[in-house]
Design a protein around this motif. Structure first.
Motif, mmCIF file in Angstrom:
data_model
loop_
_atom_site.group_PDB
_atom_site.id
_atom_site.type_symbol
_atom_site.label_atom_id
_atom_site.label_comp_id
_atom_site.label_asym_id
_atom_site.label_seq_id
_atom_site.Cartn_x
_atom_site.Cartn_y
_atom_site.Cartn_z
ATOM 1 N N GLN A 120 38.448 71.886 49.562
ATOM 2 C CA GLN A 120 38.733 70.638 49.035
ATOM 3 C C GLN A 120 38.959 69.385 49.733
ATOM 4 N N GLN A 121 39.606 69.524 50.869
ATOM 5 C CA GLN A 121 39.777 68.460 51.549
ATOM 6 C C GLN A 121 38.313 67.934 52.237
ATOM 7 N N ALA A 122 37.732 68.834 52.485
ATOM 8 C CA ALA A 122 36.253 68.458 53.029
ATOM 9 C C ALA A 122 35.423 67.608 51.979
ATOM 10 N N ALA A 123 35.485 68.013 51.038
ATOM 11 C CA ALA A 123 34.996 67.336 49.662
ATOM 12 C C ALA A 123 35.760 65.904 49.561
ATOM 13 N N VAL A 124 36.856 65.889 49.598
ATOM 14 C CA VAL A 124 37.367 64.515 49.473
ATOM 15 C C VAL A 124 36.961 63.599 50.711
ATOM 16 N N ASP A 125 36.896 64.204 51.930
ATOM 17 C CA ASP A 125 36.524 63.462 53.114
ATOM 18 C C ASP A 125 34.876 62.862 52.869
ATOM 19 N N ALA A 126 34.090 63.821 52.460
ATOM 20 C CA ALA A 126 32.745 63.640 51.937
ATOM 21 C C ALA A 126 32.654 62.489 50.929
ATOM 22 N N LEU A 127 33.309 62.588 49.948
ATOM 23 C CA LEU A 127 33.312 61.610 48.895
ATOM 24 C C LEU A 127 33.733 59.959 49.666
ATOM 25 N N ALA A 128 34.915 60.117 50.236
ATOM 26 C CA ALA A 128 35.395 58.876 50.928
ATOM 27 C C ALA A 128 34.555 58.373 51.968
ATOM 28 N N SER A 129 33.363 58.950 52.450
ATOM 29 C CA SER A 129 32.758 58.572 53.455
ATOM 30 C C SER A 129 31.834 57.821 52.738
ATOM 31 N N LEU A 130 31.332 58.056 51.501
ATOM 32 C CA LEU A 130 30.196 57.449 50.628
ATOM 33 C C LEU A 130 30.787 55.870 50.230
ATOM 34 N N LEU A 131 32.029 55.503 50.423
ATOM 35 C CA LEU A 131 32.505 54.270 50.035
ATOM 36 C C LEU A 131 32.042 53.258 50.774
ATOM 37 N N ALA A 132 31.848 51.923 50.225
ATOM 38 C CA ALA A 132 31.740 50.672 50.603
ATOM 39 C C ALA A 132 33.018 50.020 51.186
ATOM 40 N N PRO A 133 32.974 49.316 52.135
ATOM 41 C CA PRO A 133 34.256 48.816 52.546
ATOM 42 C C PRO A 133 35.109 48.210 51.362
ATOM 43 N N GLY A 134 36.350 48.435 51.149
ATOM 44 C CA GLY A 134 37.108 48.140 49.944
ATOM 45 C C GLY A 134 36.874 48.981 48.843
ATOM 46 N N GLY A 135 35.945 50.068 48.685
ATOM 47 C CA GLY A 135 35.665 50.836 47.551
ATOM 48 C C GLY A 135 36.691 51.682 47.368
ATOM 49 N N ARG A 136 36.604 52.089 46.044
ATOM 50 C CA ARG A 136 37.926 53.337 45.497
ATOM 51 C C ARG A 136 37.216 54.431 45.228
ATOM 52 N N LEU A 137 37.899 55.406 45.698
ATOM 53 C CA LEU A 137 37.745 56.866 44.996
ATOM 54 C C LEU A 137 38.914 57.089 44.096
ATOM 55 N N ALA A 138 38.287 57.646 42.881
ATOM 56 C CA ALA A 138 39.230 58.324 41.962
ATOM 57 C C ALA A 138 39.120 59.454 41.433
ATOM 58 N N LEU A 139 40.133 60.246 41.659
ATOM 59 C CA LEU A 139 40.124 61.865 41.365
ATOM 60 C C LEU A 139 40.849 62.077 40.021
ATOM 61 N N ALA A 140 40.199 62.546 39.190
ATOM 62 C CA ALA A 140 40.968 63.118 37.993
ATOM 63 C C ALA A 140 41.383 64.409 38.004
ATOM 64 N N GLU A 141 42.446 64.736 38.667
ATOM 65 C CA GLU A 141 42.962 66.314 38.801
ATOM 66 C C GLU A 141 44.404 66.351 38.424
#
Length: 293
Positions: A120-141
């Motif tokens: 799961q941490q690797a997945a969050v890392d991967a998603l975070a790496s796709l963000l533009a500067p100032g972008g947001r990652l929202a996880l519904a868990e």
């Protein structure tokens, strides 16, 4: 061992997307910004949030991504051309997702999907790496277990719904342990977002309440949800899919299972569909992190 066949789940995910339209719309409006150009829903299921994001921000490119082609086809039908649908898996790392999105994203949404990743941490890392500067990652868990039934139903021991929640929690642990290469994540989602390099990680929870008595449609929908949950616990009607259970694994006590069969029997005296005291009380959590500028 539990193995999920997502092709078998595609119809249920589509029904969920259609039934949660109001919730998706409200959350989407709270997440988008006027300047967002690229928005992605990773592990999109039936496409409910992808559609809501596209409607909340018509000027943005919205990409719905899922790892199962049957599930993605349901999302494609549900979103009806509002979004671009792409096949990719979080388990394969960031690059397939990056190609699917085709640009850094201003907002990434992932609902009840990261917990199906082996790491799961690797997945969050991967998603975070796709963000533009100032972008947001929202996880519904996560959130709180939903409540629908009175504590005493007049049949069986009181507290039946609580015991179903406990059985489902045990099922979830075995599901996680059954994933090839499963890695524990012994900390919360805001910590995972922070470890992924995101800032200002926070959680907000959204309460949904529909008091008793439910409409006939709401009652039938709730009864079907319970049918699906019991099928998951017993493996009945799911083949080797979401509800596949090791034969010697018993999630529910025999006495409770017998009560559930009575509650879900339309011809029986205790059928839930005839009760006027069913309700919906749900609290779902959204964990949000920001990419540094």
């Amino acid at each position: 061992m539990i193995e999920i066949d997502w092709a078998e789940e595609a119809g249920r995910l589509r029904a969920s997307a259609e039934g949660e339209g109001d919730w998706n719309a409200a959350v989407a409006r709270s997440l988008v910004r006027d300047g967002d150009k690229v928005v992605a829903d990773i592990g999109c299921g039936g496409g409910g949030m992808a559609k809501a994001l596209a409607e909340a921000l018509p000027s943005a490119t919205v990409v719905a991504v899922d790892a199962d082609p049957d599930v993605l086809e349901q999302a494609r039908e549900h979103t009806a051309g509002l979004v671009r649908c792409e096949l990719a898996s979080m388990d394969d790392g960031a690059e397939p997702l990056r190609r699917a999105i085709d640009a850094p994203a201003d907002l990434i949404w992932a609902s009840a999907s990261v917990h199906h990743a082996a790491d799961q941490q690797a997945a969050v890392d991967a998603l975070a790496s796709l963000l533009a500067p100032g972008g947001r990652l929202a996880l519904a868990e996560g959130g709180l277990p939903a409540r629908h039934l009175p504590w005493d139903l007049g049949v069986g021991e009181p507290g039946l719904e609580l015991r179903l929640d406990l059985a489902q929690d045990r099922w979830f642990k075995v599901m996680r342990d059954s994933l090839p290469g499963s890695v524990p994540m012994p900390y919360g989602w805001t910590e995972a977002l922070t470890r992924a390099g995101l800032t200002d990680a926070t959680t907000r929870s959204v309460l949904t309440e529909t008091p008793a008595p439910l409409s006939p449609e709401g009652t039938e929908k709730l009864v079907q949800q319970f049918r699906n949950r019991i099928a998951r616990m017993t493996g009945e009607g799911h083949g080797h899919g979401h509800g596949h259970v090791v034969p010697d694994q018993e999630w529910l006590e025999a006495e409770d299972l017998a009560v559930w069969k009575q509650l879900l029997d339309p011809d029986g005296p205790y059928y839930l569909g005839r009760r006027r005291d069913l309700a919906v009380l749900s609290v779902r959590s959204i964990h949000l992190g920001h990419a540094p500028h």
